[in-house]
Design a protein around this motif. Structure first.
Motif, PDB file in Angstrom:
ATOM      1  N   CYS A 167       0.841  -1.205   0.000  1.00  0.00           N
ATOM      2  CA  CYS A 167       0.000   0.000   0.000  1.00  0.00           C
ATOM      3  C   CYS A 167       0.869   1.246   0.000  1.00  0.00           C
ATOM      4  CB  CYS A 167      -0.889   0.030   1.235  1.00  0.00           C
ATOM      5  SG  CYS A 167      -1.972  -1.394   1.442  1.00  0.00           S
ATOM      6  N   PRO A 168       0.482   2.278  -0.742  1.00  0.00           N
ATOM      7  CA  PRO A 168       1.207   3.545  -0.667  1.00  0.00           C
ATOM      8  C   PRO A 168       0.947   4.225   0.663  1.00  0.00           C
ATOM      9  CG  PRO A 168      -0.732   3.766  -2.065  1.00  0.00           C
ATOM     10  CD  PRO A 168      -0.628   2.318  -1.707  1.00  0.00           C
ATOM     11  N   GLY A 169       2.009   4.741   1.278  1.00  0.00           N
ATOM     12  CA  GLY A 169       1.876   5.413   2.555  1.00  0.00           C
ATOM     13  C   GLY A 169       2.342   6.851   2.481  1.00  0.00           C
ATOM     14  N   LYS A 170       2.606   7.440   3.636  1.00  0.00           N
ATOM     15  CA  LYS A 170       3.041   8.821   3.727  1.00  0.00           C
ATOM     16  C   LYS A 170       4.434   8.992   3.143  1.00  0.00           C
ATOM     17  CE  LYS A 170       4.277  10.425   7.769  1.00  0.00           C
ATOM     18  NZ  LYS A 170       4.238  10.925   9.166  1.00  0.00           N
ATOM     19  N   ASP A 171       4.669  10.124   2.487  1.00  0.00           N
ATOM     20  CA  ASP A 171       5.993  10.474   1.956  1.00  0.00           C
ATOM     21  C   ASP A 171       6.515   9.426   0.981  1.00  0.00           C
ATOM     22  OD1 ASP A 171       6.002  12.751   3.614  1.00  0.00           O
ATOM     23  OD2 ASP A 171       6.814  11.588   5.292  1.00  0.00           O
ATOM     24  N   SER A 172       5.623   8.860   0.183  1.00  0.00           N
ATOM     25  CA  SER A 172       5.960   7.865  -0.845  1.00  0.00           C
ATOM     26  C   SER A 172       6.465   6.548  -0.279  1.00  0.00           C
ATOM     27  CB  SER A 172       6.992   8.438  -1.834  1.00  0.00           C
ATOM     28  OG  SER A 172       6.462   9.553  -2.520  1.00  0.00           O
ATOM     29  N   ASP A 173       6.233   6.287   1.006  1.00  0.00           N
ATOM     30  CA  ASP A 173       6.552   4.964   1.556  1.00  0.00           C
ATOM     31  C   ASP A 173       5.676   3.907   0.893  1.00  0.00           C
ATOM     32  OD1 ASP A 173       8.480   5.802   3.331  1.00  0.00           O
ATOM     33  OD2 ASP A 173       7.151   5.865   5.071  1.00  0.00           O
ATOM     34  N   VAL A 174       6.171   2.671   0.873  1.00  0.00           N
ATOM     35  CA  VAL A 174       5.372   1.522   0.452  1.00  0.00           C
ATOM     36  C   VAL A 174       5.337   0.548   1.617  1.00  0.00           C
ATOM     37  CG1 VAL A 174       5.181  -0.437  -1.129  1.00  0.00           C
ATOM     38  CG2 VAL A 174       5.935   1.792  -1.986  1.00  0.00           C
ATOM     39  N   ILE A 175       4.132   0.203   2.071  1.00  0.00           N
ATOM     40  CA  ILE A 175       3.971  -0.686   3.223  1.00  0.00           C
ATOM     41  C   ILE A 175       3.561  -2.064   2.732  1.00  0.00           C
ATOM     42  CG2 ILE A 175       2.726  -1.127   5.367  1.00  0.00           C
ATOM     43  CD1 ILE A 175       2.855   2.397   4.063  1.00  0.00           C
ATOM     44  N   VAL A 176       4.454  -3.022   2.880  1.00  0.00           N
ATOM     45  CA  VAL A 176       4.198  -4.413   2.499  1.00  0.00           C
ATOM     46  C   VAL A 176       3.815  -5.183   3.756  1.00  0.00           C
ATOM     47  CG1 VAL A 176       5.284  -6.566   1.740  1.00  0.00           C
ATOM     48  CG2 VAL A 176       5.676  -4.440   0.467  1.00  0.00           C
ATOM     49  N   PHE A 177       2.699  -5.911   3.678  1.00  0.00           N
ATOM     50  CA  PHE A 177       2.274  -6.694   4.833  1.00  0.00           C
ATOM     51  C   PHE A 177       1.961  -8.130   4.428  1.00  0.00           C
ATOM     52  CE2 PHE A 177      -1.033  -8.602   7.467  1.00  0.00           C
ATOM     53  CZ  PHE A 177      -0.360  -8.613   8.680  1.00  0.00           C
ATOM     54  N   GLY A 178       2.348  -9.044   5.328  1.00  0.00           N
ATOM     55  CA  GLY A 178       1.960 -10.441   5.197  1.00  0.00           C
ATOM     56  C   GLY A 178       2.514 -11.128   3.969  1.00  0.00           C
ATOM     57  N   GLY A 179       1.795 -12.149   3.514  1.00  0.00           N
ATOM     58  CA  GLY A 179       2.248 -12.956   2.390  1.00  0.00           C
ATOM     59  C   GLY A 179       2.985 -14.196   2.863  1.00  0.00           C
ATOM     60  N   SER A 180       3.501 -14.930   1.907  1.00  0.00           N
ATOM     61  CA  SER A 180       4.212 -16.173   2.196  1.00  0.00           C
ATOM     62  C   SER A 180       5.664 -16.062   1.754  1.00  0.00           C
ATOM     63  CB  SER A 180       3.546 -17.347   1.472  1.00  0.00           C
ATOM     64  OG  SER A 180       4.286 -18.536   1.664  1.00  0.00           O
ATOM     65  N   CYS A 181       6.545 -16.765   2.450  1.00  0.00           N
ATOM     66  CA  CYS A 181       7.949 -16.832   2.039  1.00  0.00           C
ATOM     67  C   CYS A 181       8.270 -18.195   1.440  1.00  0.00           C
ATOM     68  CB  CYS A 181       8.878 -16.528   3.209  1.00  0.00           C
ATOM     69  SG  CYS A 181       8.667 -17.615   4.634  1.00  0.00           S
ATOM     70  N   ASP A 182       7.246 -19.017   1.222  1.00  0.00           N
ATOM     71  CA  ASP A 182       7.409 -20.340   0.616  1.00  0.00           C
ATOM     72  C   ASP A 182       6.666 -20.408  -0.709  1.00  0.00           C
ATOM     73  OD1 ASP A 182       8.866 -21.467   2.716  1.00  0.00           O
ATOM     74  OD2 ASP A 182       7.042 -21.956   3.822  1.00  0.00           O
ATOM     75  N   TYR A 183       6.956 -21.465  -1.469  1.00  0.00           N
ATOM     76  CA  TYR A 183       6.146 -21.759  -2.654  1.00  0.00           C
ATOM     77  C   TYR A 183       4.858 -22.384  -2.139  1.00  0.00           C
ATOM     78  CZ  TYR A 183       4.712 -23.972  -7.072  1.00  0.00           C
ATOM     79  OH  TYR A 183       4.012 -24.374  -8.187  1.00  0.00           O
ATOM     80  N   THR A 230       3.606 -23.122   4.427  1.00  0.00           N
ATOM     81  CA  THR A 230       3.693 -23.002   5.881  1.00  0.00           C
ATOM     82  C   THR A 230       4.278 -21.666   6.301  1.00  0.00           C
ATOM     83  OG1 THR A 230       5.871 -24.076   5.857  1.00  0.00           O
ATOM     84  CG2 THR A 230       3.945 -25.482   6.235  1.00  0.00           C
ATOM     85  N   GLY A 231       4.978 -20.994   5.413  1.00  0.00           N
ATOM     86  CA  GLY A 231       5.715 -19.806   5.813  1.00  0.00           C
ATOM     87  C   GLY A 231       4.964 -18.512   5.650  1.00  0.00           C
ATOM     88  N   HIS A 232       3.759 -18.412   6.203  1.00  0.00           N
ATOM     89  CA  HIS A 232       3.009 -17.166   6.140  1.00  0.00           C
ATOM     90  C   HIS A 232       3.605 -16.149   7.119  1.00  0.00           C
ATOM     91  CE1 HIS A 232      -0.067 -19.061   3.648  1.00  0.00           C
ATOM     92  NE2 HIS A 232       0.022 -20.096   4.458  1.00  0.00           N
ATOM     93  N   CYS A 233       3.503 -14.874   6.780  1.00  0.00           N
ATOM     94  CA  CYS A 233       4.184 -13.816   7.533  1.00  0.00           C
ATOM     95  C   CYS A 233       3.175 -12.820   8.099  1.00  0.00           C
ATOM     96  CB  CYS A 233       5.168 -13.076   6.629  1.00  0.00           C
ATOM     97  SG  CYS A 233       6.339 -14.179   5.786  1.00  0.00           S
ATOM     98  N   ASN A 234       3.610 -12.069   9.113  1.00  0.00           N
ATOM     99  CA  ASN A 234       2.748 -11.036   9.691  1.00  0.00           C
ATOM    100  C   ASN A 234       3.524  -9.756   9.999  1.00  0.00           C
ATOM    101  OD1 ASN A 234       4.229 -11.842  11.902  1.00  0.00           O
ATOM    102  ND2 ASN A 234       2.483 -11.899  13.312  1.00  0.00           N
ATOM    103  N   ASP A 235       4.671  -9.563   9.370  1.00  0.00           N
ATOM    104  CA  ASP A 235       5.415  -8.332   9.617  1.00  0.00           C
ATOM    105  C   ASP A 235       5.093  -7.291   8.551  1.00  0.00           C
ATOM    106  OD1 ASP A 235       6.643  -9.944   7.769  1.00  0.00           O
ATOM    107  OD2 ASP A 235       8.673  -9.697   8.536  1.00  0.00           O
ATOM    108  N   ALA A 236       5.214  -6.030   8.948  1.00  0.00           N
ATOM    109  CA  ALA A 236       5.000  -4.911   8.041  1.00  0.00           C
ATOM    110  C   ALA A 236       6.368  -4.362   7.638  1.00  0.00           C
ATOM    111  CB  ALA A 236       4.167  -3.828   8.711  1.00  0.00           C
ATOM    112  N   LEU A 237       6.660  -4.421   6.348  1.00  0.00           N
ATOM    113  CA  LEU A 237       7.922  -3.917   5.815  1.00  0.00           C
ATOM    114  C   LEU A 237       7.662  -2.555   5.183  1.00  0.00           C
ATOM    115  CD1 LEU A 237       9.060  -7.166   3.938  1.00  0.00           C
ATOM    116  CD2 LEU A 237       9.281  -6.622   6.378  1.00  0.00           C
ATOM    117  N   VAL A 238       8.386  -1.548   5.618  1.00  0.00           N
ATOM    118  CA  VAL A 238       8.180  -0.200   5.101  1.00  0.00           C
ATOM    119  C   VAL A 238       9.372   0.194   4.246  1.00  0.00           C
ATOM    120  CG1 VAL A 238       7.718   2.207   5.658  1.00  0.00           C
ATOM    121  CG2 VAL A 238       6.786   0.393   7.102  1.00  0.00           C
TER     122      VAL A 238
END
Length: 394
Positions: A308-324, A330-338
């Motif tokens: 999602c676009p955030g303040k000052d052109s930040d991009v906030i990535v949330f969740g998703g999987s780190c596995d195929y 099994t590798g679902h995530c819950n961190d917010a990467l800015v």
């Protein structure tokens, strides 16, 4: 909601998930739906709760949702318009759906409303589609879903049948259809497009810049692509962007986010060789050049996440999987990467510096009360974000 419950929730963290919906409004990240894996089972997340992350304080809260609550789903297409979150499509326990719901994010009630359209025809059931928001309307593209045999025209290449999936007179497949929903008149329409449209696809990524909607990659039948197409949302004319530089590898389940009037940020996805990706790329839509960028999250591959676009052109990535997810799941995530995509304004730099260092400098701490009330409140909120016990993902 019970105030005690709210205080308790402020220490929580949203559950791991993939295939969810997320939007940002007023520096708050709202997360709904999706699924996670428990043992060998894929479990939909509760449909009657919405998680809210304060991007200034770094605090999660969860709220109960009421009204005409949609079924628990993944693969819905979520978008934000005039303080409301709209979801369309998705996959529930009964398969793909073509229902549309909305919820007001600004009144604190979080009451769902199922929209019964007054005119036009809703698209066929589908998931893994995308949406452009333009001129007060929601413009949907693509996705994977099913149609009746009577609705499949072999001469029309807007729907490609998945030969591995069909039951009697019901066919599943990919589409490249464009459908428009007008929230004011609550009506559907299907504009006639011009030019050469992209091939039917799902799990692609999209973004809106001005009056143009862009799509990138996705799954096209049995392959994953990295092609870029643009739809003029005034003339409804398609054009393909042919990059003049090296391009990202083909992928699906990635994200594309507008970060300026001429640039799009691509992150993650599942590559053509089924590898979870963590690379980030910027596309200049005017020069048609891709540029891979360095970022601090190269060790955090993501697919079927949200951005999602955030303040000052930040991009906030949330969740998703780190596995195929089709194999491991099994590798679902819950961190917010800015992701910081532009230099920050001086005010934000100063605010962050004070909030981060006030506890280490007695002089700075003793002078806080000299700040104007509004600025003091902003700094105190930001101080919460930098509490030593909190692990941040900036």
């Amino acid at each position: 909601m019970d105030p005690a419950f709210e205080r308790h929730c402020s220490e929580l963290v949203a559950r791991e998930r993939s295939g969810h919906t997320a939007v940002v409004e007023d520096n708050l990240l709202y997360v709904w739906g999706g699924y996670m894996s428990i043992a060998d089972n894929e479990v939909f997340l509760p449909n009657d709760e919405i998680w809210v992350y304060d991007l200034e304080q770094g605090v999660w809260k969860v709220f109960h949702m009421a009204g005409e609550v949609p079924p628990s789903m993944s693969g819905t297409c979520g978008s934000s318009l005039n303080g409301h979150m709209y979801i369309f499509g998705g996959c529930d326990d009964n398969g793909q759906t073509n229902q549309i719901y909305c919820v007001n994010l600004t009144d604190g009630k979080y009451t769902w409303r199922k929209i019964i359209h007054e005119s036009g025809s809703a698209p066929s059931p589908r998931d893994k589609l995308t949406c452009w928001v333009y001129n007060g309307r929601l413009v949907y593209f693509g996705g994977y879903g099913h149609k009746l045999l009577t609705d499949v025209d072999s001469r029309n290449r807007s729907f490609i049948v998945d030969e591995a999936s069909w039951v009697e007179d019901v066919f599943w497949g990919w589409n490249n259809e464009v459908h428009v929903f007008d929230p004011v008149h609550e009506g559907w329409s299907e504009p006639k497009t011009h030019g050469r449209p992209p091939a039917p696809r799902a799990a692609h990524a999209s973004a809106t810049v001005g009056c143009r909607g862009y799509i990138c990659g996705g799954r096209v039948m049995e392959t994953r692509t990295s092609d870029i197409h643009c739809l003029d949302l005034n003339s409804w004319t398609w054009s393909e962007i042919i990059p003049v530089s090296s391009s990202p590898v083909g992928r699906s389940w990635h994200t594309l986010t507008a970060v300026s009037d001429a640039s799009l940020f691509l992150f993650g996805g599942l590559s053509v060789d089924c590898k979870p990706m963590s690379d980030g790329w910027l596309l200049d839509v005017e020069t048609k050049k891709w540029r891979e960028i360095e970022h601090p999250f190269k060790n955090k591959p993501r697919l079927w996440h949200t951005a999602c676009p955030g303040k000052d052109s930040d991009v906030i990535v949330f969740g998703g999987s780190c596995d195929y997810i089709l194999l491991v799941d099994t590798g679902h995530c819950n961190d917010a990467l800015v992701f910081q995509m532009q230099p920050y304004p001086l005010f934000r730099i100063c605010e962050d510096y004070i909030a981060k260092n006030v506890k280490n400098y007695e002089v700075l701490r003793s002078q806080l009360h000299f700040l104007p009330p509004k600025l003091l409140t902003a700094v105190q909120r930001r101080m919460s974000f930098y509490r030593p016990s909190k692990k941040q993902n900036y």
